[in-house]
Design an enzyme around this catalytic site. Structure first.
Site, PDB file in Angstrom:
ATOM      1  N   ARG A   7       0.847  -1.192   0.000  1.00 51.12           N
ATOM      2  CA  ARG A   7       0.000   0.000   0.000  1.00 51.12           C
ATOM      3  C   ARG A   7       0.879   1.237   0.000  1.00 51.12           C
ATOM      4  NH1 ARG A   7      -4.704   0.291   4.315  1.00 51.12           N
ATOM      5  NH2 ARG A   7      -2.974   0.754   5.689  1.00 51.12           N
ATOM      6  N   THR A  42      -1.440   7.449  -0.316  1.00 47.96           N
ATOM      7  CA  THR A  42      -2.743   7.269  -0.999  1.00 47.96           C
ATOM      8  C   THR A  42      -3.493   6.039  -0.495  1.00 47.96           C
ATOM      9  OG1 THR A  42      -1.820   5.853  -2.730  1.00 47.96           O
ATOM     10  CG2 THR A  42      -1.755   8.236  -3.123  1.00 47.96           C
ATOM     11  N   ASP A  61       0.475  -3.315  12.028  1.00 46.29           N
ATOM     12  CA  ASP A  61       0.959  -3.688  10.690  1.00 46.29           C
ATOM     13  C   ASP A  61       1.345  -5.171  10.690  1.00 46.29           C
ATOM     14  OD1 ASP A  61       2.855  -4.191   8.501  1.00 46.29           O
ATOM     15  OD2 ASP A  61       2.663  -2.045   8.132  1.00 46.29           O
ATOM     16  N   ASP A 111       4.934  -6.123   9.333  1.00 48.36           N
ATOM     17  CA  ASP A 111       6.004  -5.757  10.265  1.00 48.36           C
ATOM     18  C   ASP A 111       6.031  -6.693  11.464  1.00 48.36           C
ATOM     19  OD1 ASP A 111       6.987  -3.718   8.747  1.00 48.36           O
ATOM     20  OD2 ASP A 111       5.987  -2.106   9.853  1.00 48.36           O
TER      21      ASP A 111
HETATM   22  C1  PRP Z   1      -1.057  -4.920   4.270  1.00 44.59           C
HETATM   23  C2  PRP Z   1      -1.839  -6.207   4.359  1.00 44.59           C
HETATM   24  C3  PRP Z   1      -2.648  -6.175   3.093  1.00 44.59           C
HETATM   25  C4  PRP Z   1      -2.942  -4.702   2.924  1.00 44.59           C
HETATM   26  C5  PRP Z   1      -4.348  -4.425   3.362  1.00 44.59           C
HETATM   27  O1  PRP Z   1       0.028  -5.052   3.433  1.00 44.59           O
HETATM   28  O2  PRP Z   1      -1.037  -7.348   4.493  1.00 44.59           O
HETATM   29  O3  PRP Z   1      -1.976  -6.677   1.955  1.00 44.59           O
HETATM   30  O4  PRP Z   1      -2.025  -3.999   3.770  1.00 44.59           O
HETATM   31  O5  PRP Z   1      -4.683  -3.115   3.162  1.00 44.59           O
HETATM   32  P1  PRP Z   1      -5.782  -2.662   2.105  1.00 44.59           P
HETATM   33  O6  PRP Z   1      -6.975  -3.564   2.306  1.00 44.59           O
HETATM   34  O7  PRP Z   1      -6.082  -1.239   2.508  1.00 44.59           O
HETATM   35  O8  PRP Z   1      -5.217  -2.744   0.733  1.00 44.59           O
HETATM   36  P2  PRP Z   1       1.119  -3.877   3.236  1.00 44.59           P
HETATM   37  O9  PRP Z   1       0.693  -2.959   2.142  1.00 44.59           O
HETATM   38  O10 PRP Z   1       1.375  -3.240   4.565  1.00 44.59           O
HETATM   39  O11 PRP Z   1       2.381  -4.638   2.683  1.00 44.59           O
HETATM   40  P3  PRP Z   1       3.344  -5.656   3.442  1.00 44.59           P
HETATM   41  O12 PRP Z   1       2.542  -6.903   3.729  1.00 44.59           O
HETATM   42  O13 PRP Z   1       4.404  -5.897   2.449  1.00 44.59           O
HETATM   43  O14 PRP Z   1       3.842  -5.010   4.705  1.00 44.59           O
HETATM   44  N1  URA Z   2      -2.412  -3.402   6.788  1.00 42.36           N
HETATM   45  C1  URA Z   2      -2.063  -3.860   8.021  1.00 42.36           C
HETATM   46  O1  URA Z   2      -1.085  -4.609   8.158  1.00 42.36           O
HETATM   47  N2  URA Z   2      -2.813  -3.484   9.065  1.00 42.36           N
HETATM   48  C2  URA Z   2      -3.888  -2.685   8.956  1.00 42.36           C
HETATM   49  O2  URA Z   2      -4.540  -2.376   9.980  1.00 42.36           O
HETATM   50  C3  URA Z   2      -4.235  -2.214   7.681  1.00 42.36           C
HETATM   51  C4  URA Z   2      -3.492  -2.595   6.620  1.00 42.36           C
END
Ligand code: PRP
Ligand code: URA
Length: 213
Positions: free
Chosen positions: A108, A112, A204, A207
């Site tokens: 994400r 945005t 997160d 993380d």
């Molecule tokens: C997180 C999560 C989803 C997304 C959800 O990933 O694992 O993929 O956010 O958010 P959304 O429904 O608003 O799209 P992130 O973008 O943090 O990536 P990562 O898993 O690589 O940390």
């Molecule tokens: N992605 C995450 O990992 N946590 C949230 O709460 C939203 C998006």
């Protein structure tokens, strides 16, 4: 779950909710967090795969010959959304070791909150497989909608989406834009905050699984 349509299943199962409560705790460290995500992946997969097609096979028990049922074919694909979805894969493959694994890379954009694609590799023939997409978090729904659209573009048809925690906003978006996708949610949370994080959520997920910040 009438509010979102028949293809949305909120599990609210005591064993799953208990483990999700441990995930929510900010004091749960990486090791335990990772283990819990794996276990929840397996428990949710057990439910999500309860309609896998079966076929009759003959077997000889110590008592007699009989017909019994086994899972038809070896046509399951598990597709984690990188990164956090990776945490659920071992739990799901424990249930179906012959499953093939695809990967969709999305993150994400921090300002945005829109998904940015960086990788897509799916097992062939994707159109013949039951596909289980996994990601612990369904927040705005942008990543889920994008992942499902990519899978459909490659020919995927029978798609299930398994997430541990969802916000109502994400469930609404995914079920409206991809009403054919069966969505399995561990717990449905209250709302998104202004940073598009799920409240109360767990923070997160990526993380916390990988120990990054
Ligand atoms: C997180 C999560 C989803 C997304 C959800 O990933 O694992 O993929 O956010 O958010 P959304 O429904 O608003 O799209 P992130 O973008 O943090 O990536 P990562 O898993 O690589 O940390
Ligand atoms: N992605 C995450 O990992 N946590 C949230 O709460 C939203 C998006």
């Amino acid at each position: 779950m009438g509010e979102f349509g028949g293809n949305v299943i909120v599990l609210d199962h005591p064993l799953i909710t208990h483990k999700i409560s441990l995930l929510r705790d900010k004091n749960t460290g990486t090791n335990e967090f990772r283990k819990l995500v794996e276990e929840i992946g397996m428990l949710m997969g057990f439910v999500a795969l309860s309609d896998l097609p079966m076929h009759e096979v003959p077997v000889e028990t110590p008592i007699e010959k009989t017909m019994t049922k086994m899972i038809a074919g070896r046509k399951l694909a598990i597709v984690p959304i990188l990164r956090a979805g990776l945490g659920m894969v071992s739990g799901l493959t424990a249930l179906v070791p012959s499953a093939k694994i695809g990967h969709i890379g999305l993150y994400r954009d921090e300002s945005t909150h829109e998904p940015v694609e960086y990788f897509c590799k799916l097992p062939h023939p994707i159109e013949e497989r039951t596909i289980v997409v996994c990601d612990p978090m369904l927040a705005t729904g942008g990543s889920a909608v994008d992942a499902v659209s990519q899978i459909k573009k490659h020919g995927g048809k029978r798609i299930k989406f398994v997430c541990i925690i969802a916000a109502p906003e994400g469930v609404k978006k995914l079920s409206e834009l991809h009403p054919d996708v069966q969505l399995y949610v561990g717990n449905l949370d209250r709302e998104l905050n202004s940073d598009a994080y799920i409240c109360p959520g767990l923070g997160d997920a990526g993380d916390r699984i990988f120990g990054t910040k």
